[in-house]
Design an enzyme around this catalytic site. Sequence first.
Site, PDB file in Angstrom:
ATOM      1  N   TYR A 194      72.641  12.728  20.365  1.00  3.42           N
ATOM      2  CA  TYR A 194      73.367  12.981  21.618  1.00  3.42           C
ATOM      3  C   TYR A 194      72.783  14.168  22.389  1.00  3.42           C
ATOM      4  CZ  TYR A 194      77.309  13.683  24.812  1.00  3.42           C
ATOM      5  OH  TYR A 194      78.090  13.858  25.942  1.00  3.42           O
TER       6      TYR A 194
ATOM      7  N   ASP B 247      86.055  11.915  28.782  1.00  2.00           N
ATOM      8  CA  ASP B 247      87.119  11.650  27.804  1.00  2.00           C
ATOM      9  C   ASP B 247      88.377  12.452  28.123  1.00  2.00           C
ATOM     10  OD1 ASP B 247      84.991  10.325  26.748  1.00  2.00           O
ATOM     11  OD2 ASP B 247      84.858  11.514  24.906  1.00  2.00           O
TER      12      ASP B 247
ATOM     13  N   ARG C 137      90.717   6.724  24.697  1.00  2.00           N
ATOM     14  CA  ARG C 137      90.221   5.936  25.829  1.00  2.00           C
ATOM     15  C   ARG C 137      89.141   4.954  25.388  1.00  2.00           C
ATOM     16  NH1 ARG C 137      85.861   6.458  24.347  1.00  2.00           N
ATOM     17  NH2 ARG C 137      84.370   8.141  24.615  1.00  2.00           N
TER      18      ARG C 137
HETATM   19 MG    MG Z   1      85.155  12.690  20.424  1.00  2.00          MG
END
Ligand code: MG
Length: 403
Positions: free
Chosen positions: A239, A187, A39
């Site tokens: 992250y 995702d 994506r």
């Molecule tokens: Mg990934």
Amino acid sequence: MTTQLTKLPNFEEILQIAKDTFRQNFGSEPELGCCAPGRVNLIGEHIDYNDGFVLPMALPMVTLIVGSRCPGDEADIITCSASCEENKETARAKFSLTNMEPGKTKWANYIKGVIHYYSNKVQGFKAVIVSNVPIGSGLSSSASLEVATLTFLEHLTGRKVESNAKRALICQAAEHNYVEMPCGIMDQTISVCGQKNHALLLDCRSLETYQIPFVASEKDLVVLICNSGVRHELSKSEYPKRRAQCMQALELMALKSYRDATESSLSVLERSGEEELLKRARHVITEIKRTQDAAAALREHNFEKMGKLMKESHTSLRDDFQVSCIELDVLVNAAINCSGVLGSRMTGGGFGGCTVTLLQRSVVDSVMATMRENFIRKFNKDAAQRIEFYICTPSEGARRVSL
Ligand code: MG
Ligand code: ADP
């Protein structure tokens, strides 16, 4: 040096590779094939884990699994993706389906995790995986691997998961607990739910999805993805840090959810002197609004507005959320200064990976050339050589394929 679109193997080519590899290694034809796409996120970055909205579209690039049932309770899986981090010896994974503990082979852990959370009994199978999603570039090859695996298991066993939301959650749990990547839900959801000619507005709080028609070609526009070819180490450590900071900021604002926040909620953080938390929260709150506005803009076919929001999103990610990097900034700046470009931004987790640009089809060649030239000027020819470009139209989500 002329700059051209990168030629990735197409679907027929990866299907052929998968079938040939299966036949060569297992001595028969596979009985089943399933695939799921990568994506690109058009807007709504780093807010899927903050109860926000995101607006991704599924790519034409997919991870494909072909395979067959076999006696016993062992899985025997080969991946053909040479560029996957593991070396050649670990490109084949055999494991018992009665012991789903994560192991040393990282890529196999995505699959084990999906089998574990699918939680139906899975009998022995052998399979081959081939992908034309660029791996480790922020286009979510990992979610496409998880979702392709789940789709394959559903068809293999005949036991369907009850909803798309549940499917996405199973795959997310696999990535959280078997690969130790605390990813959001975007995702996996887009890889499950993607539809041709549509972007997907996902409400990450309720998991409701809205298909938003997105046919850029009606105005002679295209979506151009630029893969910077870099991935800084920071992406892994920063992250979880951003996630934690978002939670801290929320607590300081005494809110349960970012969806209850307004820009005035930020005044608490302004007074607290927590400059960094203020920036993080400001990104989240403004990006949630921009994403809702972007979905409305697409619904009205107002691509100029969409482009403007993409530019603002990049600025916010660069300055407030601080997840961009010099390479992505060079590419975005080069693009937005070209005529015929409506908007451009980094996409994915940041610290490398890709940019996404909305532009007129007629200027694609000159914009790619300008992006590359600016990259050479800032870095060098070798670095610019690694840049790749793909034009993508919104494509279908996970599906069974005929072999
Ligand atoms: Mg990934
Ligand atoms: P991204 O999702 O942005 O491509 P990630 O680091 O999240 O990057 O996921 C990449 C990892 O997913 C690879 O290192 C590998 O372990 C796994 N992976 C993805 N696609 C495949 C594949 N076709 N075969 C084997 N492993 C894969």
